[in-house]
Write an enzyme that holds these catalytic residues in place. Structure first.
Site, PDB file in Angstrom:
ATOM      1  N   GLU A   5       0.825  -1.210   0.000  1.00  0.00           N
ATOM      2  CA  GLU A   5       0.000   0.000   0.000  1.00  0.00           C
ATOM      3  C   GLU A   5       0.865   1.269   0.000  1.00  0.00           C
ATOM      4  O   GLU A   5       0.665   2.171   0.816  1.00  0.00           O
ATOM      5  CB  GLU A   5      -0.949  -0.011   1.199  1.00  0.00           C
ATOM      6  CG  GLU A   5      -1.905  -1.188   1.186  1.00  0.00           C
ATOM      7  CD  GLU A   5      -2.858  -1.194   2.369  1.00  0.00           C
ATOM      8  OE1 GLU A   5      -2.720  -0.313   3.227  1.00  0.00           O
ATOM      9  OE2 GLU A   5      -3.736  -2.059   2.417  1.00  0.00           O
ATOM     10  N   GLU A   8      -6.924  -7.611  -0.995  1.00  0.00           N
ATOM     11  CA  GLU A   8      -7.617  -7.363   0.269  1.00  0.00           C
ATOM     12  C   GLU A   8      -9.075  -7.010   0.007  1.00  0.00           C
ATOM     13  O   GLU A   8      -9.408  -5.861  -0.283  1.00  0.00           O
ATOM     14  CB  GLU A   8      -6.928  -6.247   1.066  1.00  0.00           C
ATOM     15  CG  GLU A   8      -5.551  -6.623   1.574  1.00  0.00           C
ATOM     16  CD  GLU A   8      -4.957  -5.582   2.508  1.00  0.00           C
ATOM     17  OE1 GLU A   8      -5.726  -4.712   2.990  1.00  0.00           O
ATOM     18  OE2 GLU A   8      -3.738  -5.627   2.737  1.00  0.00           O
TER      19      GLU A   8
END
Length: 846
Positions: free
Chosen positions: A187, A257
């Site tokens: 991320e 995710e």
């Protein structure tokens, strides 16, 4: 012959059985624009997260088996850097951090594995979820996650160490193992990369290049990294990823995710995501060409060690280990998704090898169609309207599409699954309390912490030091103490002295002349705080002791390692001669607690003479250590310890850290709703529950931590509570519910015949099942007609068949599981022509 023909007809969709890699034989893992390719065959992968340090090794086989039973064929986990490299070059891979053992458990279950080495991994754990070790912050010249040589050097060393460990154990698919993908960084793209500018871009490219040079023989991924260079695959993290597109037409569409729940932080209520919406998001992802999808759920107890709670640390999603009152229910109905997984997998071959086409069925209604050369045809019919149910026409047939739903047609004719029609049962969980059954006649002992400096102070400074730089996260606690004097007429007329404290975070207990005068904390979005505490001063010398606390460290964001904690200003207002600034005083400091120093929580300290036996432990007493001998809770249900009667502190069983506890009450104005409408886009402020209730109450205690007898529970209480009301509680399924309508699909994937038409579809049915060893002991509610409500609050509608209860009882009483068809003859004549019939049932398990 008919059965054989039906089986033959389904073969193109059932090729997934042939696609499983032969564990033990080297597999070539590559990819194209459609999917991963394992030994020349495309794969559609459904995965779920199990973070190995968040549970204990004894739990791993069961957690993996439950994931497999839910339809997953892959497990994803991070690798936890600061859990493994405890000091530069000093590694730890034992107990909960035995990574090799975990990967082999997954392998032995016949599942694939995605290894997210990171080594930064965020994920709501200390300093980036055991991602970056705290010691690295103190290596001279180090700046985290940018083009910084010290950081990159240590990151590369750790990544190489992990890769070599996996290679040595032959665990990459290229060696015959089960690891099919590896991840570097986490991320980072977008905001963070932009924050660091050209150095951020250079770092991201370096990370990708460094990973590729490891020669793992499997592809590498970078999640939320839009500029991931070839051949690294960029992936999506979100509630929805159907609209995501990789940054190259040669890369497949991966969802690393999928957030089936949402995070809880202390002081907030508990958002939960409806199962219908999760299923909608998953179906849309595969409808739009997705091929790898991972449910991002933390299986196991995140409360172990000092890793739960506070401004930055959150509770887990978990269906095995009870963590807190709401976390028990947060992972959506896995059985509903399990059915979805079956039907997605049923047509894997057509989805991955077929040609695709798109058809508009009306405003906000659409069809995505896959056809292959063998005659296979799969269609997804979607209604993305968040308000209105629709009837659509597809290939000259009409289909009912509830709002915000997707129907799956594996043969482009029959609806076998609709995301909004939850056919799986709801299992209602209760926590059954058990008192702390004492193993000895006088089980309690206590130890009182010294308020302020115990032993000798560690140092004295004029002014304040930063908490984190001082403790280096070796403890939550740092004492700041000083003294000051006042004369006899210190107070202004009609006013009262107030102690004012400004802090960078995260919390404080303030003691004046050895008395606790108050506490204050930051919150889930802001760690700093300001508090004013009314005080009574005494003439002459006054002693002020401030216990500063960290509650987990910042785990994400730009330059997060530089965010500090501790006090910035302390003064006393309301005095006759004006405010007294204590900030520039001489402050004596002491790192940690006396009980920590003596390791009172360890088993070998049970007989430490500092423990004082008590027939009845003191209550409402701050800074107190409690020790009690307890028996094992009966049965084999998961166990949680109920800390609702306590304030805040730490707990251990037989030397194992249960973790921080803090049953802080959430605010009552968090927009909680009595019910949750699954329709429409989910966000963290939707579907809140638990306002005004403890944000945490039960903390998981693995059964493997209990001995047959002679168990020692140690609790350190900061604020004061009632230890006699601490209980163990067993997580028990008490009742099961189902709510199924006659227009719900009722297809058995194992016996489904593609030649069957809608008109011949078998009647919908309610299926109920109690846990192993329990039977349905009573039917509390049953209504066939048009009932309404949710489990435990079902209500009869205007249409109700009088035989409803007797039909269900006949089929279900005193059985472990039962099935009731909505076409059961016991329901007799149709009493309400024209009404779509629904059967709602609630039954007790015992």
């Amino acid at each position: 012959m008919a059965a054989a023909a039906a089986s033959f007809a389904a073969l193109p969709c059932l090729l997934l059985v042939l696609l499983l890699p032969s564990l033990g034989a080297a597999a070539n893992v590559t990819y194209d624009h459609r999917s991963l390719i394992i030994d020349g065959r495309r794969r559609l992968v459904i995965s779920t997260s199990i973070h190995y340090p968040r549970s204990v090794p004894e739990m791993w086989p069961k957690l993996v088996a439950e994931a497999k039973d839910g339809g997953a064929d892959c497990i994803e986990t991070y690798v936890f850097w600061n859990g493994h490299e405890i000091a530069p070059g000093q590694y730890y891979f034992e107990d909960r951090f035995d990574l090799v053992r975990f990967v082999k458990v997954v392998r032995d279950a016949g599942l694939l594995l995605i290894l997210r080495i990171g080594p930064f991994v965020a994920a709501e754990w200390n300093f980036g979820i055991r991602g970056v070790p705290v010691w690295l912050h103190y290596v001279p010249g180090t700046v985290f996650r940018t083009n910084n040589e010290p950081f990159k050097s240590h990151m590369q060393s750790f990544t190489t160490y992990i890769v070599n460990m996996m290679k040595k154990e032959q665990l990459f698919a290229s060696q015959g193992g089960n690891i099919i993908l590896a991840q570097i960084e986490n991320e980072y793209g977008g905001y963070l990369e932009e924050y660091y500018g050209t150095a951020g871009k250079a770092y991201a490219m370096w990370a990708a290049s460094m990973a590729l040079a490891q020669n793992t023989g499997v592809p590498w991924i970078m999640c939320q990294q839009p500029d991931a260079p070839d051949p690294v695959i960029n992936t999506c993290n979100s509630f929805y990823c159907d609209g995501f597109q990789p940054n190259s037409p040669t890369k497949p569409k991966f969802w690393t995710e999928n957030w089936p729940g949402w995070f809880q932080t202390f002081g907030e209520s508990n958002p939960h995501r409806p199962p219908e919406d999760v299923a909608f998001a998953v179906a849309r992802f595969f409808e739009k060409g997705g091929s790898v999808q991972n449910y991002y759920v933390y299986h196991g107890g995140t409360n172990f060690g000092r890793t739960t709670g506070g401004p930055f640390i959150t509770t887990s999603y978990d269906y095995d280990a009870p963590i807190d009152e709401y976390g028990l229910r947060r992972f959506p109905k896995w059985a509903h998704l399990k059915e979805l997984h079956k039907f997605i997998k049923l047509c894997e071959h057509t989805l991955l090898y077929g040609n695709t086409s798109f058809l508009s069925l009306g405003p906000k209604q659409e069809a995505d169609i896959y056809t292959d050369r063998s005659g296979g045809c799969v269609a997804f019919l979607a209604n993305i309207d968040s308000d209105k149910d629709k009837v659509v026409t597809f290939r000259n047939r009409q289909y009912d599409l509830p709002a915000w739903s997707v129907s799956i047609l594996p043969d482009c004719k029959n609806v076998v699954f609709n995301t909004a029609k939850v056919q799986s049962q709801t299992s209602m969980v209760v926590m059954v309390p058990e008192s702390l059954r004492a193993s000895k006649p006088e089980p309690w002992s206590i130890f009182r912490e010294t308020t302020g400096i115990w032993g000798k102070n560690d140092f004295i400074r004029n002014g304040f030091v930063d908490h984190i730089n001082t403790t280096k996260d070796t403890t939550d606690y740092l004492w700041y103490t000083t003294s000051f004097s006042v004369n006899g007429s210190y107070s202004s007329k009609g006013s009262r002295a107030v102690l004012n404290i400004d802090s960078k975070g995260h919390g404080v207990h303030a003691f004046l002349n050895n008395e606790l005068i108050g506490s204050a904390y930051g919150n889930g979005s802001k760690s700093s705080f300001t508090v004013g505490l009314p005080i009574n001063l005494r003439t002459g010398k006054n002693d002020l002791a401030l216990l500063s606390m960290t509650i987990g460290l910042q785990n994400a964001g730009p330059s997060y390692e530089w965010i500090g904690a501790g006090f910035t200003n302390v003064n006393i207002s309301g005095l006759k001669n004006g405010a007294v600034d204590l900030s520039s005083n001489n402050w004596a400091h002491k790192i940690g607690l006396e009980g920590e120093y003596y390791s009172l929580f360890k088993p070998d300290q049970r007989s430490n003479k500092r423990w004082i036996p008590q027939s009845e432990p003191p209550k409402k007493q701050p800074l107190t250590w409690y020790k009690v001998n307890v028996d094992v809770p009966q049965g084999d249900d998961p166990v949680g310890i109920d800390m609702q009667s306590m304030g805040k502190g730490l707990a251990w069983l037989n030397g194992n850290a249960i973790g921080r506890y803090w049953p802080r009450t959430s605010s009552t104005d968090d927009r909680c709703t009595p019910s949750c409408n699954y329709r429409g886009t989910f966000d963290p402020n939707k579907c809140r529950t638990g306002c005004g209730q403890p944000t945490q109450r039960w903390y998981h205690v693995p059964r493997s931590w209990f001995h047959p007898s002679g168990n020692t529970l140690v609790v350190f209480e900061e604020k004061g509570g009632d230890p006699t009301k601490i209980t163990f509680s067993r997580r028990v399924v008490s009742s099961v519910c189902s709510f199924v309508s006659e227009h719900y699909p009722s297809i058995d994937v194992e016996s489904w015949d593609k030649s069957t038409t809608n008109d011949a579809t078998t009647a919908a049915k309610v299926q109920l099942s109690c846990p192993k060893g329990k039977n349905i002991s009573s039917v509390k509610f049953a209504s066939f007609g048009n009932p309404s409500g949710t489990c435990r609050s079902y209500q009869k509608g205007s249409c109700h068949h009088p035989n409803s209860l007797s039909v269900v009882e006949k089929a279900c009483l005193n059985t472990n599981s039962c099935t009731v068809s909505l076409s059961d003859g016991g329901f007799g004549n149709d009493l309400c022509p024209g009404v779509t019939k629904t059967l709602a049932v609630e039954a007790d398990c015992s």
